[in-house]
Design an enzyme around this catalytic site. Structure first.
Site: not given
Ligand code: CP3
Length: 356
Positions: A28, A32, A41, A78, A155
């Site tokens: 990640r 944020r 964003r 994502d 999910y």
């Molecule tokens: O690593 C990186 O920089 C690449 C981008 C990336 C995102 N999600 C961007 C994202 C990657 C590799 C993921 C994978 C992801 N997404 C996983 C597996 C890895 C992990 O963290 O366990 C999972 C379970 C998800 C599902 C997901 N996406 C959730 C549960 C959420 C909400 C929780 C949160 O952190 O807000 C997201 C949203 C998400 N995906 C964000 C980002 C940067 C935040 C969204 C925002 O900008 O508000």
């Protein structure tokens, strides 16, 4: 194939070849905790609009590389893009987690699912990969990724985030044939999705099995590991993807590392609940390891971050095949300056470690 790369430390470590220092990237890393990410964003309007707009996805992919000396980029996207393309209707409510408008609950829901068209509904992902490769100009390799079939199913069946994803677990006990049908269509979709990213220019592939650790040992093998192995096997049949290292990351599954190492993957991601020294002995030189600093350490102070970073590096020791990372994703409240401390410490201490 990667001759144009200016920095190939990450790919060399995945092949367990010697490197001048330990490579690092951060799960990640675009997110944020970076004010420039929040600004992009806001311009996009929402997280999904950002992910589906290749120019903006490319912009945020590169943001952490401008600040920190990272050894790999990861596609900004994502894991839930795949179920969204299968018609489940993904949205992220402000300040909340993901939501599906049409969760998968019964046989009819599962029968309706098909492998999405990689150059149709998911074209925005391969477009982003092509654009990022062009903009990177060989600075560092680009990682493509997907969720694991099990984690995507969590999910899809729950319809949203959860602590225990008990709805899918109940399906595994009550109607195992149904759960297997769902996991099979997901394994075929994930393999095609990763192969499409490979063809578009991804140079390594990672499978995030965030919720594998919710399962007991036998169910983990039956419902999670088996389908990741199916994905790895299928990738070996694709002319582009077969050349790429695959990293499997099951969070909370340290006890499964030896069986995971037998899937034909190149590396395993490791969370912070197991010492790298123990993990390295468990995989007996079959794969590289990626990890495993507790992300909460980044909320401490520079001296503590340096000390804990050196402890992770010392735990792996002077052996080839270590990619430094956090044991899970970086969290939004982390001070970006602390990430700089981490990256610089990995490179400087990693270099001295190579000389011992
Ligand atoms: O690593 C990186 O920089 C690449 C981008 C990336 C995102 N999600 C961007 C994202 C990657 C590799 C993921 C994978 C992801 N997404 C996983 C597996 C890895 C992990 O963290 O366990 C999972 C379970 C998800 C599902 C997901 N996406 C959730 C549960 C959420 C909400 C929780 C949160 O952190 O807000 C997201 C949203 C998400 N995906 C964000 C980002 C940067 C935040 C969204 C925002 O900008 O508000």
């Amino acid at each position: 194939m990667n001759q144009d790369l200016k920095n190939d430390r990450f790919l060399r470590a995945l092949r367990r070849e010697p490197t001048d220092t330990t490579p690092i990237w951060v799960m990640r890393q675009a997110g944020r905790y970076l004010p420039e990410y929040r600004a992009t964003r806001a311009r996009a309007g929402s997280f999904m609009a950002l992910a589906q707009h290749p120019e903006l996805a490319c912009e945020v992919t590169l943001q952490p590389l401008e600040r920190f000396d990272l050894d790999a980029a990861i596609l900004f996207s994502d894991i839930l893009t795949v179920p969204d393309a299968m018609g489940l209707g993904l949205s992220f409510a402000a300040g909340e987690g993901p939501q599906f408008a049409r969760p998968v609950r019964n046989a009819a829901d599962i029968d309706r699912l098909g492998v999405p068209d990689m150059e149709g509904e998911l074209r925005y992902v391969t477009d982003a990969v092509r654009l990022i490769r062009r903009e990177l100009q060989g600075r560092v390799p680009l990682i493509g990724f997907s969720g694991s079939p099990w984690t995507l199913a969590c999910y899809m069946v729950e319809g949203q985030g959860s602590r225990d994803f008990a709805t899918l677990k109940a399906m595994c006990w009550n109607e195992p044939a149904l759960a297997h049908r769902l996991l099979d269509v997901l394994a075929r979709s994930v393999a095609q999705y990763l192969a499409a990213q490979a063809v578009a220019g991804a140079q390594a592939l990672m499978i995030f099995d965030t919720w594998g650790g919710l399962l007991g040992p036998a169910p983990f093998r039956e419902f999670s590991l088996r389908y990741m192995a199916q994905v790895v096997d299928t990738l070996k049949t694709n002319a582009h993807a077969r050349e790429l290292p695959v990293i499997l990351f099951s969070k909370g599954a340290g006890m499964h590392l030896p069986t995971m190492a037998d899937t034909g993957c190149a590396a395993l991601g490791v969370d912070w609940t197991i010492d790298l020294d123990q993990a390295r002995r468990a995989v007996a030189g079959k794969v590289a390891l990626q990890g495993n600093l507790d992300p909460a350490v980044l909320r401490s102070n520079p001296d503590t971050i340096r000390r804990e970073t050196r402890a992770v590096l010392d735990s792996y020791g002077n052996h080839p095949g270590h990619v430094f990372n956090l044991g899970h994703g970086i969290t939004p409240e982390v001070d970006p300056e602390h990430v700089k401390v981490l990256v610089d410490e990995v490179h400087s201490y990693g270099r001295t470690l190579r000389m011992t």
